[in-house]
Write a protein that holds these residues in place. Structure first.
Motif, PDB file in Angstrom:
ATOM      1  N   ASN A  72       6.341  -5.857   8.990  1.00 60.54           N
ATOM      2  CA  ASN A  72       5.651  -6.797   8.095  1.00 60.54           C
ATOM      3  C   ASN A  72       4.140  -6.649   8.157  1.00 60.54           C
ATOM      4  N   GLY A  73       3.668  -5.569   8.745  1.00 59.04           N
ATOM      5  CA  GLY A  73       2.235  -5.351   8.902  1.00 59.04           C
ATOM      6  C   GLY A  73       1.528  -5.173   7.573  1.00 59.04           C
ATOM      7  N   ASN A  74       0.300  -5.643   7.522  1.00 52.37           N
ATOM      8  CA  ASN A  74      -0.519  -5.506   6.320  1.00 52.37           C
ATOM      9  C   ASN A  74      -1.972  -5.432   6.786  1.00 52.37           C
ATOM     10  N   MET A  75      -2.336  -4.300   7.349  1.00 53.22           N
ATOM     11  CA  MET A  75      -3.645  -4.171   7.975  1.00 53.22           C
ATOM     12  C   MET A  75      -4.781  -4.157   6.966  1.00 53.22           C
ATOM     13  N   THR A  76      -5.947  -4.533   7.445  1.00 48.41           N
ATOM     14  CA  THR A  76      -7.141  -4.482   6.616  1.00 48.41           C
ATOM     15  C   THR A  76      -7.596  -3.036   6.478  1.00 48.41           C
ATOM     16  N   LEU A  77      -8.455  -2.793   5.516  1.00 44.29           N
ATOM     17  CA  LEU A  77      -9.015  -1.454   5.330  1.00 44.29           C
ATOM     18  C   LEU A  77      -9.796  -1.034   6.571  1.00 44.29           C
ATOM     19  N   GLU A  78     -10.515  -1.962   7.151  1.00 40.93           N
ATOM     20  CA  GLU A  78     -11.281  -1.678   8.372  1.00 40.93           C
ATOM     21  C   GLU A  78     -10.356  -1.224   9.502  1.00 40.93           C
ATOM     22  N   THR A  79      -9.226  -1.914   9.662  1.00 35.03           N
ATOM     23  CA  THR A  79      -8.260  -1.527  10.692  1.00 35.03           C
ATOM     24  C   THR A  79      -7.649  -0.168  10.376  1.00 35.03           C
TER      25      THR A  79
END
Length: 95
Positions: A72-79
């Motif tokens: 269910n991950g939805n990382m930020t662009l920075e991450t």
């Protein structure tokens, strides 16, 4: 009676042992344009390189990395950029 054959789950991380293999693996995943597939591929590479090392170099906690790369991950662009940098690869765009 014939002995039973043992079947084990395939783990791509076991085969991601070099930069060229990792780059090709990620490139194919990104070409599919499927977020779940990309997340799975990133998870495989992170496990191959070591989750603790990737998390530290990405400047996030190991727990945050597991969450970002989980189902269910939805990382930020920075991450995402930090994780890719820790993996020794860059994001590029083509048309």
């Amino acid at each position: 009676m014939k002995p039973m054959t043992k079947i084990t789950n395939f783990d791509a991380a076991k085969y991601l042992d070099g930069k060229e293999t990792i780059v090709t693996y990620l490139k194919v995943a990104f070409e599919e344009n499927d977020a779940a597939l990309i997340r799975t591929a990133l998870n495989d590479v992170a496990r191959a390189k070591g989750m603790t090392a990737v998390a530290a170099e990405s400047k996030i906690t190991r727990q945050a990395l597991y969450k970002a790369l989980g189902p269910n991950g939805n990382m930020t662009l920075e991450t995402l950029l930090g994780v890719l940098r820790a993996m020794g690869v860059r994001l590029s765009v083509s048309g």
